[in-house]
Design a protein around this motif. Sequence first.
Motif, PDB file in Angstrom:
ATOM      1  N   HIS A 162       0.820  -1.207   0.000  1.00 11.53           N
ATOM      2  CA  HIS A 162       0.000   0.000   0.000  1.00 11.53           C
ATOM      3  C   HIS A 162       0.857   1.262   0.000  1.00 11.53           C
ATOM      4  O   HIS A 162       0.380   2.338  -0.349  1.00 11.53           O
ATOM      5  CB  HIS A 162      -0.934   0.005   1.210  1.00 11.53           C
ATOM      6  N   ASN A 175      -2.378   4.829  -8.405  1.00  9.99           N
ATOM      7  CA  ASN A 175      -3.648   4.933  -7.703  1.00  9.99           C
ATOM      8  C   ASN A 175      -4.669   4.035  -8.400  1.00  9.99           C
ATOM      9  O   ASN A 175      -4.673   3.917  -9.627  1.00  9.99           O
ATOM     10  CB  ASN A 175      -4.142   6.377  -7.685  1.00  9.99           C
ATOM     11  N   TYR A 176      -5.530   3.411  -7.608  1.00 10.52           N
ATOM     12  CA  TYR A 176      -6.568   2.545  -8.175  1.00 10.52           C
ATOM     13  C   TYR A 176      -7.839   2.685  -7.356  1.00 10.52           C
ATOM     14  O   TYR A 176      -7.808   3.135  -6.204  1.00 10.52           O
ATOM     15  CB  TYR A 176      -6.105   1.092  -8.212  1.00 10.52           C
ATOM     16  N   SER A 178     -10.605   0.976  -5.297  1.00  6.29           N
ATOM     17  CA  SER A 178     -10.826  -0.276  -4.572  1.00  6.29           C
ATOM     18  C   SER A 178     -12.256  -0.750  -4.752  1.00  6.29           C
ATOM     19  O   SER A 178     -13.105  -0.054  -5.335  1.00  6.29           O
ATOM     20  CB  SER A 178     -10.527  -0.075  -3.088  1.00  6.29           C
ATOM     21  N   GLY A 179     -12.543  -1.933  -4.222  1.00  4.86           N
ATOM     22  CA  GLY A 179     -13.887  -2.475  -4.333  1.00  4.86           C
ATOM     23  C   GLY A 179     -14.930  -1.628  -3.646  1.00  4.86           C
ATOM     24  O   GLY A 179     -16.107  -1.631  -4.037  1.00  4.86           O
ATOM     25  N   SER A 180     -14.522  -0.873  -2.619  1.00  2.96           N
ATOM     26  CA  SER A 180     -15.458  -0.010  -1.892  1.00  2.96           C
ATOM     27  C   SER A 180     -15.664   1.325  -2.599  1.00  2.96           C
ATOM     28  O   SER A 180     -16.489   2.131  -2.174  1.00  2.96           O
ATOM     29  CB  SER A 180     -14.937   0.231  -0.472  1.00  2.96           C
ATOM     30  N   SER A 182     -13.238   3.664  -3.016  1.00  2.00           N
ATOM     31  CA  SER A 182     -12.265   4.663  -2.575  1.00  2.00           C
ATOM     32  C   SER A 182     -10.992   4.574  -3.405  1.00  2.00           C
ATOM     33  O   SER A 182     -10.675   3.528  -3.984  1.00  2.00           O
ATOM     34  CB  SER A 182     -11.930   4.467  -1.091  1.00  2.00           C
ATOM     35  N   GLU A 184      -7.123   4.283  -3.645  1.00  2.00           N
ATOM     36  CA  GLU A 184      -6.027   3.780  -2.821  1.00  2.00           C
ATOM     37  C   GLU A 184      -4.753   3.735  -3.651  1.00  2.00           C
ATOM     38  O   GLU A 184      -4.779   3.859  -4.881  1.00  2.00           O
ATOM     39  CB  GLU A 184      -6.366   2.410  -2.244  1.00  2.00           C
ATOM     40  N   MET A 186      -1.050   1.764  -4.642  1.00  2.00           N
ATOM     41  CA  MET A 186      -0.351   0.490  -4.735  1.00  2.00           C
ATOM     42  C   MET A 186       1.088   0.763  -5.147  1.00  2.00           C
ATOM     43  O   MET A 186       1.334   1.584  -6.038  1.00  2.00           O
ATOM     44  CB  MET A 186      -1.046  -0.412  -5.760  1.00  2.00           C
ATOM     45  N   GLY A 210     -11.466  -4.372  -7.961  1.00  2.00           N
ATOM     46  CA  GLY A 210     -10.680  -3.143  -7.969  1.00  2.00           C
ATOM     47  C   GLY A 210      -9.202  -3.370  -7.691  1.00  2.00           C
ATOM     48  O   GLY A 210      -8.341  -2.864  -8.421  1.00  2.00           O
ATOM     49  N   THR A 211      -8.900  -4.127  -6.648  1.00  2.00           N
ATOM     50  CA  THR A 211      -7.496  -4.387  -6.305  1.00  2.00           C
ATOM     51  C   THR A 211      -6.810  -5.200  -7.389  1.00  2.00           C
ATOM     52  O   THR A 211      -5.666  -4.920  -7.770  1.00  2.00           O
ATOM     53  CB  THR A 211      -7.402  -5.121  -4.963  1.00  2.00           C
ATOM     54  N   GLY A 214      -6.029  -3.060 -10.195  1.00  2.00           N
ATOM     55  CA  GLY A 214      -4.867  -2.238  -9.869  1.00  2.00           C
ATOM     56  C   GLY A 214      -3.563  -2.980 -10.107  1.00  2.00           C
ATOM     57  O   GLY A 214      -2.589  -2.404 -10.607  1.00  2.00           O
TER      58      GLY A 214
END
Length: 271
Positions: A162, A175-176, A178-180, A182, A184, A186, A210-211, A214
């Motif tokens: 992270h 930057n990517y 996320s599943g929520s 937001s 985040e 990497m 999402g992750t 990313g």
Amino acid sequence: MDRIRRNERMTAMIKLLSGTPNRIFTLNSFCELFGSAKSTMSEDVDLLQQVTKAFDLGEIDTVTGAAGGVRYRPKVSREKARATIEKLCADLSGTERVLPGGFLYYSDILSMPEIVNRMGEIIATEYYDTEPDFVLTMETKGIPVAFATANALGVPLVIARHSSRVYEGSAVNINYVSGSGSIETMSLSRRAVKENQQALIVDDFLKGGGTAGGMVELMREFNVKVVGMAFVMATASPEKKRITGEKSLMTLEVTDGDPAVAVVRPAEWLK
């Protein structure tokens, strides 16, 4: 040293081969180790191939060419893979492991070496032919299964973080979403991978993708080809993920109710 008997040679050979999966041992190296002729070692390899096949213990493969030799691949048959995953699904289904947000508690499963190693072998079996140069995962829960997969494939494990670490040198940061939903970050050290390599992405959980998306984008920054994506568990909803071509071992669906019930079943490709 006294003359080495066949049963002693074969015991040592299977230990060496299974201890370093997918690594190629030349017949000459075995000849030097045991002081035997190449024809004798070829007969021993044939016997080992027959035994591993008869008892479904993986595959001993001969590789031709100048750099050829013998290697062991801990392949898991589709029937054994399905039986293993069906048992896990039965243990994970129910009400006791359901967490808020439709998630499932299974960290204890990911801490059991026997189960994790088996899952790694199942995943590796599906991706031997893609010949990845390394396995990529995102910290932290996916590390055990990714490590087991890398071990079965005989390749290094690379961990995206992270945030960058000082002791890893310069890094690529992206930057990517996320599943929520937001944003985040990497990060991966520039020295971790090389251009034109091939990566297999392995992680523990897939919801929206999402992750995983990313990690695919991160590999593009390194000019690395992603040859596959595998996950321990994927949610049934949303049905459409942000990635395509992935494989999960299990599918999770949490039914509404009080209490909520988790229904975990083997992925369709295992059936």
